[in-house]
Design an enzyme around this catalytic site. Sequence first.
Site, PDB file in Angstrom:
ATOM      1  N   ASP A  18       0.828  -1.220   0.000  1.00 20.69           N
ATOM      2  CA  ASP A  18       0.000   0.000   0.000  1.00 20.69           C
ATOM      3  C   ASP A  18       0.856   1.261   0.000  1.00 20.69           C
ATOM      4  OD1 ASP A  18       0.412   0.749   3.025  1.00 20.69           O
ATOM      5  OD2 ASP A  18      -0.094  -1.376   2.995  1.00 20.69           O
ATOM      6  N   GLU A  38       7.476  -6.249  -2.961  1.00 18.86           N
ATOM      7  CA  GLU A  38       6.089  -6.665  -2.668  1.00 18.86           C
ATOM      8  C   GLU A  38       5.743  -7.815  -3.609  1.00 18.86           C
ATOM      9  OE1 GLU A  38       3.190  -5.848  -0.680  1.00 18.86           O
ATOM     10  OE2 GLU A  38       2.454  -7.528  -1.888  1.00 18.86           O
ATOM     11  N   ASP A  56       9.118 -12.011  -4.634  1.00 19.55           N
ATOM     12  CA  ASP A  56       9.065 -12.723  -3.364  1.00 19.55           C
ATOM     13  C   ASP A  56      10.231 -12.257  -2.477  1.00 19.55           C
ATOM     14  OD1 ASP A  56       9.380 -14.549  -1.331  1.00 19.55           O
ATOM     15  OD2 ASP A  56       8.850 -16.276  -2.574  1.00 19.55           O
ATOM     16  N   GLY A  57       9.899 -11.670  -1.335  1.00 19.65           N
ATOM     17  CA  GLY A  57      10.918 -11.125  -0.433  1.00 19.65           C
ATOM     18  C   GLY A  57      11.910 -12.179   0.038  1.00 19.65           C
ATOM     19  N   ASP A  71       6.847  -5.574   6.497  1.00 20.36           N
ATOM     20  CA  ASP A  71       5.444  -5.164   6.649  1.00 20.36           C
ATOM     21  C   ASP A  71       4.583  -6.220   5.972  1.00 20.36           C
ATOM     22  OD1 ASP A  71       3.019  -3.936   6.865  1.00 20.36           O
ATOM     23  OD2 ASP A  71       3.482  -2.270   5.510  1.00 20.36           O
ATOM     24  N   SER A  72       4.389  -7.322   6.672  1.00 17.49           N
ATOM     25  CA  SER A  72       3.752  -8.486   6.050  1.00 17.49           C
ATOM     26  C   SER A  72       2.355  -8.695   6.615  1.00 17.49           C
ATOM     27  CB  SER A  72       4.584  -9.720   6.380  1.00 17.49           C
ATOM     28  OG  SER A  72       4.494  -9.970   7.768  1.00 17.49           O
ATOM     29  N   THR A  73       1.691  -9.719   6.122  1.00 17.45           N
ATOM     30  CA  THR A  73       0.456 -10.167   6.771  1.00 17.45           C
ATOM     31  C   THR A  73       0.853 -10.972   8.019  1.00 17.45           C
ATOM     32  OG1 THR A  73       0.456 -11.949   5.156  1.00 17.45           O
ATOM     33  CG2 THR A  73      -1.027 -10.122   4.725  1.00 17.45           C
ATOM     34  N   ASP A  74      -0.104 -11.583   8.672  1.00 11.07           N
ATOM     35  CA  ASP A  74       0.131 -12.190   9.984  1.00 11.07           C
ATOM     36  C   ASP A  74       1.129 -13.353   9.967  1.00 11.07           C
ATOM     37  OD1 ASP A  74      -1.613 -10.424  10.994  1.00 11.07           O
ATOM     38  OD2 ASP A  74      -3.316 -11.791  11.098  1.00 11.07           O
ATOM     39  N   PRO A 128       0.428 -17.660   4.611  1.00 15.51           N
ATOM     40  CA  PRO A 128       1.449 -17.469   3.578  1.00 15.51           C
ATOM     41  C   PRO A 128       2.702 -16.726   4.057  1.00 15.51           C
ATOM     42  CG  PRO A 128      -0.690 -16.587   2.860  1.00 15.51           C
ATOM     43  CD  PRO A 128      -0.859 -17.081   4.255  1.00 15.51           C
TER      44      PRO A 128
HETATM   45  N1  AG3 Z   1       0.416  -5.159   7.317  1.00 17.38           N
HETATM   46  C1  AG3 Z   1       0.223  -5.792   8.620  1.00 17.38           C
HETATM   47  C2  AG3 Z   1      -1.084  -6.459   8.693  1.00 17.38           C
HETATM   48  C3  AG3 Z   1      -1.312  -7.269   9.865  1.00 17.38           C
HETATM   49  C4  AG3 Z   1      -2.731  -7.136  10.224  1.00 17.38           C
HETATM   50  N2  AG3 Z   1      -3.264  -8.336  10.737  1.00 17.38           N
HETATM   51  C5  AG3 Z   1      -4.546  -8.507  11.005  1.00 17.38           C
HETATM   52  N3  AG3 Z   1      -5.384  -7.545  10.877  1.00 17.38           N
HETATM   53  N4  AG3 Z   1      -4.932  -9.665  11.428  1.00 17.38           N
HETATM   54  C6  AG3 Z   1      -0.425  -4.066   7.039  1.00 17.38           C
HETATM   55  C7  AG3 Z   1      -0.098  -3.376   5.810  1.00 17.38           C
HETATM   56  C8  AG3 Z   1      -0.021  -1.929   6.054  1.00 17.38           C
HETATM   57  N5  AG3 Z   1       1.023  -1.350   5.323  1.00 17.38           N
END
Ligand code: AG3
Length: 289
Positions: free
Chosen positions: A91, A111, A148-149, A166-169, A173
């Site tokens: 983002d 990304e 792919d990082g 700055d990843s997902t949980d 994945p």
């Molecule tokens: N990246 C972290 C997201 C983690 C959120 N987890 C959740 N809501 N379960 C966010 C991207 C912002 N640049």
Amino acid sequence: MGFSREENAFIEWYPLGYGVGFKVKRRLFETQTDYQRLEIYETEGFGKLLVLDGTVQLVEVGEASYHEPLVHPVMLAHPNPRRVLVIGGGDGGTLREVLRHNTVEKAVMVEIDEGVVEASYLYLDVAKDLLDRLIKKEEPRAELIIGDGVKYLRGSEEKFDVIIVDSTDPVGPAKLLFSEEFYRDAYERLNERGLYITQAGSVYLFTNELLDAYRNMKKVFDRVYYFSFPVIGYASPWSFLVGVKGDIDFTKVDLERAKGLDLQYYDPERHETLFQMPRYVRKLLEEKE
Ligand code: AG3
């Protein structure tokens, strides 16, 4: 059943039936990218909401409550952060905050999902201009790589002063990004003095994932710090893990450089308050020492 009282709402369900939600006016966009299901909603009070695979990534009003603590503590603790790597963060909010530091000569953002970059550019007021310049390759200090990082870190020789994930949980994945192998590659890519930071999930709801990541980081980095921060839109407090390579004290930040930043959430003059945490979490982390 019929217990739900909110119809026009987006709710993210965490483990144990804990929910975080927003009242929404409408869904603006929805697509299946190559990697995940992406949705964008117009909320009642927080601007637009970006959701990936059912999890809240950000709301426009309040996104800085995540991007500021992710970026500025490490940037201000490093004596001279010139080269910065961002993994994830499609983002653009994280890179936007990185580029506010004049010390930065070159930043690379890797990304994996081009769909996130495109949708963020089209629909979100987070880092529109920056994403536009990145896509057109017109941003002098930064470069966007769609890839792919994990492979990027393994395959490159480039060195960085700061690496920000700055990843997902830490489930699903993105799990590889919390492994010992990945931390070893990151440590390799850091200059003699360097800082690594990753978001690490909800303190209360992902405690085990947090402890695993902490243990893995401890095996690799010279020192590891845990801190948490109240983030709007997530199951707060949210956790962050910092890995130190070489001679840097992460408990101190450069207040001179902080002056020009005019931050809203993270308070460099109260840096020490980052380190407070629920007592049971401190005890659990100490067991991992
Ligand atoms: N990246 C972290 C997201 C983690 C959120 N987890 C959740 N809501 N379960 C966010 C991207 C912002 N640049």
